[in-house]
Design a protein around this motif. Structure first.
Motif, PDB file in Angstrom:
ATOM      1  N   LEU A 155       6.484 -15.704 -25.050  1.00 53.07           N
ATOM      2  CA  LEU A 155       5.582 -16.021 -26.160  1.00 53.07           C
ATOM      3  C   LEU A 155       4.350 -16.748 -25.635  1.00 53.07           C
ATOM      4  O   LEU A 155       3.217 -16.402 -25.966  1.00 53.07           O
ATOM      5  N   ARG A 156       4.600 -17.748 -24.788  1.00 55.15           N
ATOM      6  CA  ARG A 156       3.482 -18.547 -24.280  1.00 55.15           C
ATOM      7  C   ARG A 156       2.490 -17.676 -23.509  1.00 55.15           C
ATOM      8  O   ARG A 156       1.273 -17.765 -23.703  1.00 55.15           O
ATOM      9  N   ALA A 157       3.013 -16.791 -22.651  1.00 52.93           N
ATOM     10  CA  ALA A 157       2.144 -15.947 -21.824  1.00 52.93           C
ATOM     11  C   ALA A 157       1.337 -14.965 -22.679  1.00 52.93           C
ATOM     12  O   ALA A 157       0.138 -14.790 -22.486  1.00 52.93           O
ATOM     13  N   ARG A 158       1.998 -14.349 -23.658  1.00 53.38           N
ATOM     14  CA  ARG A 158       1.303 -13.349 -24.479  1.00 53.38           C
ATOM     15  C   ARG A 158       0.266 -14.014 -25.391  1.00 53.38           C
ATOM     16  O   ARG A 158      -0.827 -13.476 -25.592  1.00 53.38           O
ATOM     17  N   VAL A 159       0.601 -15.175 -25.931  1.00 55.18           N
ATOM     18  CA  VAL A 159      -0.343 -15.881 -26.811  1.00 55.18           C
ATOM     19  C   VAL A 159      -1.593 -16.292 -26.013  1.00 55.18           C
ATOM     20  O   VAL A 159      -2.711 -16.207 -26.507  1.00 55.18           O
ATOM     21  N   PHE A 168       2.618 -19.774 -34.493  1.00 48.02           N
ATOM     22  CA  PHE A 168       1.770 -18.864 -33.719  1.00 48.02           C
ATOM     23  C   PHE A 168       0.312 -19.316 -33.792  1.00 48.02           C
ATOM     24  O   PHE A 168      -0.378 -19.405 -32.770  1.00 48.02           O
ATOM     25  N   ALA A 169      -0.161 -19.626 -34.998  1.00 46.40           N
ATOM     26  CA  ALA A 169      -1.564 -20.001 -35.171  1.00 46.40           C
ATOM     27  C   ALA A 169      -1.893 -21.295 -34.413  1.00 46.40           C
ATOM     28  O   ALA A 169      -2.956 -21.413 -33.805  1.00 46.40           O
ATOM     29  N   ALA A 170      -0.968 -22.240 -34.429  1.00 50.51           N
ATOM     30  CA  ALA A 170      -1.215 -23.517 -33.746  1.00 50.51           C
ATOM     31  C   ALA A 170      -1.335 -23.289 -32.238  1.00 50.51           C
ATOM     32  O   ALA A 170      -2.198 -23.877 -31.571  1.00 50.51           O
ATOM     33  N   ASP A 171      -0.488 -22.418 -31.692  1.00 53.99           N
ATOM     34  CA  ASP A 171      -0.563 -22.124 -30.258  1.00 53.99           C
ATOM     35  C   ASP A 171      -1.791 -21.279 -29.935  1.00 53.99           C
ATOM     36  O   ASP A 171      -2.496 -21.541 -28.961  1.00 53.99           O
ATOM     37  N   LEU A 172      -2.044 -20.267 -30.762  1.00 48.80           N
ATOM     38  CA  LEU A 172      -3.168 -19.362 -30.500  1.00 48.80           C
ATOM     39  C   LEU A 172      -4.507 -20.105 -30.575  1.00 48.80           C
ATOM     40  O   LEU A 172      -5.379 -19.921 -29.718  1.00 48.80           O
ATOM     41  N   ALA A 173      -4.658 -20.959 -31.578  1.00 48.81           N
ATOM     42  CA  ALA A 173      -5.924 -21.677 -31.758  1.00 48.81           C
ATOM     43  C   ALA A 173      -6.300 -22.440 -30.490  1.00 48.81           C
ATOM     44  O   ALA A 173      -7.471 -22.493 -30.107  1.00 48.81           O
ATOM     45  N   ALA A 177      -5.205 -10.733 -36.314  1.00 44.89           N
ATOM     46  CA  ALA A 177      -4.333 -10.992 -35.167  1.00 44.89           C
ATOM     47  C   ALA A 177      -2.923 -11.146 -35.732  1.00 44.89           C
ATOM     48  O   ALA A 177      -2.705 -11.917 -36.669  1.00 44.89           O
ATOM     49  N   SER A 178      -1.972 -10.401 -35.181  1.00 43.28           N
ATOM     50  CA  SER A 178      -0.581 -10.549 -35.621  1.00 43.28           C
ATOM     51  C   SER A 178       0.310 -10.699 -34.403  1.00 43.28           C
ATOM     52  O   SER A 178       0.152  -9.980 -33.420  1.00 43.28           O
ATOM     53  N   LEU A 179       1.238 -11.641 -34.486  1.00 43.00           N
ATOM     54  CA  LEU A 179       2.160 -11.822 -33.371  1.00 43.00           C
ATOM     55  C   LEU A 179       3.047 -10.591 -33.203  1.00 43.00           C
ATOM     56  O   LEU A 179       3.270 -10.125 -32.096  1.00 43.00           O
ATOM     57  N   LEU A 180       3.527 -10.052 -34.325  1.00 47.04           N
ATOM     58  CA  LEU A 180       4.510  -8.961 -34.270  1.00 47.04           C
ATOM     59  C   LEU A 180       4.128  -7.810 -35.181  1.00 47.04           C
ATOM     60  O   LEU A 180       3.418  -7.999 -36.165  1.00 47.04           O
ATOM     61  N   HIS A 181       4.655  -6.637 -34.843  1.00 45.76           N
ATOM     62  CA  HIS A 181       4.441  -5.452 -35.667  1.00 45.76           C
ATOM     63  C   HIS A 181       5.693  -4.587 -35.598  1.00 45.76           C
ATOM     64  O   HIS A 181       6.240  -4.383 -34.527  1.00 45.76           O
TER      65      HIS A 181
END
Ligand code: IMP
Ligand code: MG
Length: 179
Positions: free
Chosen positions: A14-18, A46-51, A124-128
């Motif tokens: 998760l960390r690497a992909r974000v 997800f948003a907190a990490d992505l931001a 932006a979506s974490l999953l699909h």
């Protein structure tokens, strides 16, 4: 007690992909200001990490929606539980979703936000879960494509539980019965 969810995507993955998504988004907007629009509740982690992986002048607004009862099947009915606090006309807006499943929620949100005349509107979506898609929608920045199975953790819930799990896991059939 039900067993813990079986790991599907680890903390490290998760960390690497974000971080990669953050770099893609940073490049895509070329220094322009951006409004991040996490869709609550599922995308809060997800948003907190992505931001924190986006190097742009950003503002953050939240949208709250509820499309599910305490079930694992989309009702298709989207209810807004929290709306924006400021106008977005003339601004770049990036919707941040946890997961696009049938696409009904996102389809609804895209029409709602387009009507407010943003300068651009992307997703932006974490999953699909492509196998369940009922609408032809573009996800501009996508973390992972997954099979048609119910996942929890990293913000995603089952009956409001498991949002604090640090990885993404599959819910066991026992756990689905025991909410
Ligand atoms: P859609 O309208 O079917 O695309 O559903 C979108 C919403 O349903 C997501 O934002 C989630 O809140 C929820 N959802 C869909 N699939 C899952 C899942 O596997 N786990 C947890 N929540 C899910
Ligand atoms: Mg959601």
């Amino acid at each position: 007690m039900a067993p813990p969810p079986e790991p599907l995507i680890s903390k490290e993955q998760l960390r690497a992909r974000v971080a990669e998504l953050g770099r893609e988004i940073t490049l895509a907007y070329q220094g322009e200001p951006l409004i991040l629009l996490p869709v609550l509740k599922g995308s809060f982690v997800f948003a907190a990490d992505l931001a924190r992986e986006i190097d742009l002048p950003v503002e953050v607004e939240f949208l709250g929606v509820q499309s599910y009862g305490d079930d694992t099947v989309s009702s298709g009915v989207v209810q807004i539980t929290l709306d924006l606090t400021r106008p977005v006309d003339g601004k770049h807006v990036l919707i941040i979703e946890d997961i696009v499943d049938t696409g009904l929620t996102l389809d609804y949100l895209l029409s709602l936000l387009r009507a407010r005349n943003p300068k651009s509107l992307r997703v932006a979506s974490l999953l699909h879960k492509p196998s369940r898609m009922q609408r032809a929608l573009v996800i501009d920045f996508l973390g992972f494509t997954i099979e048609d199975e119910f996942v929890v953790g990293y913000g995603l819930d089952y009956a409001q539980k498991y949002r604090n799990l640090p990885y993404l896991g599959r819910l066991s059939p026992e756990a689905q019965g025991s909410s």
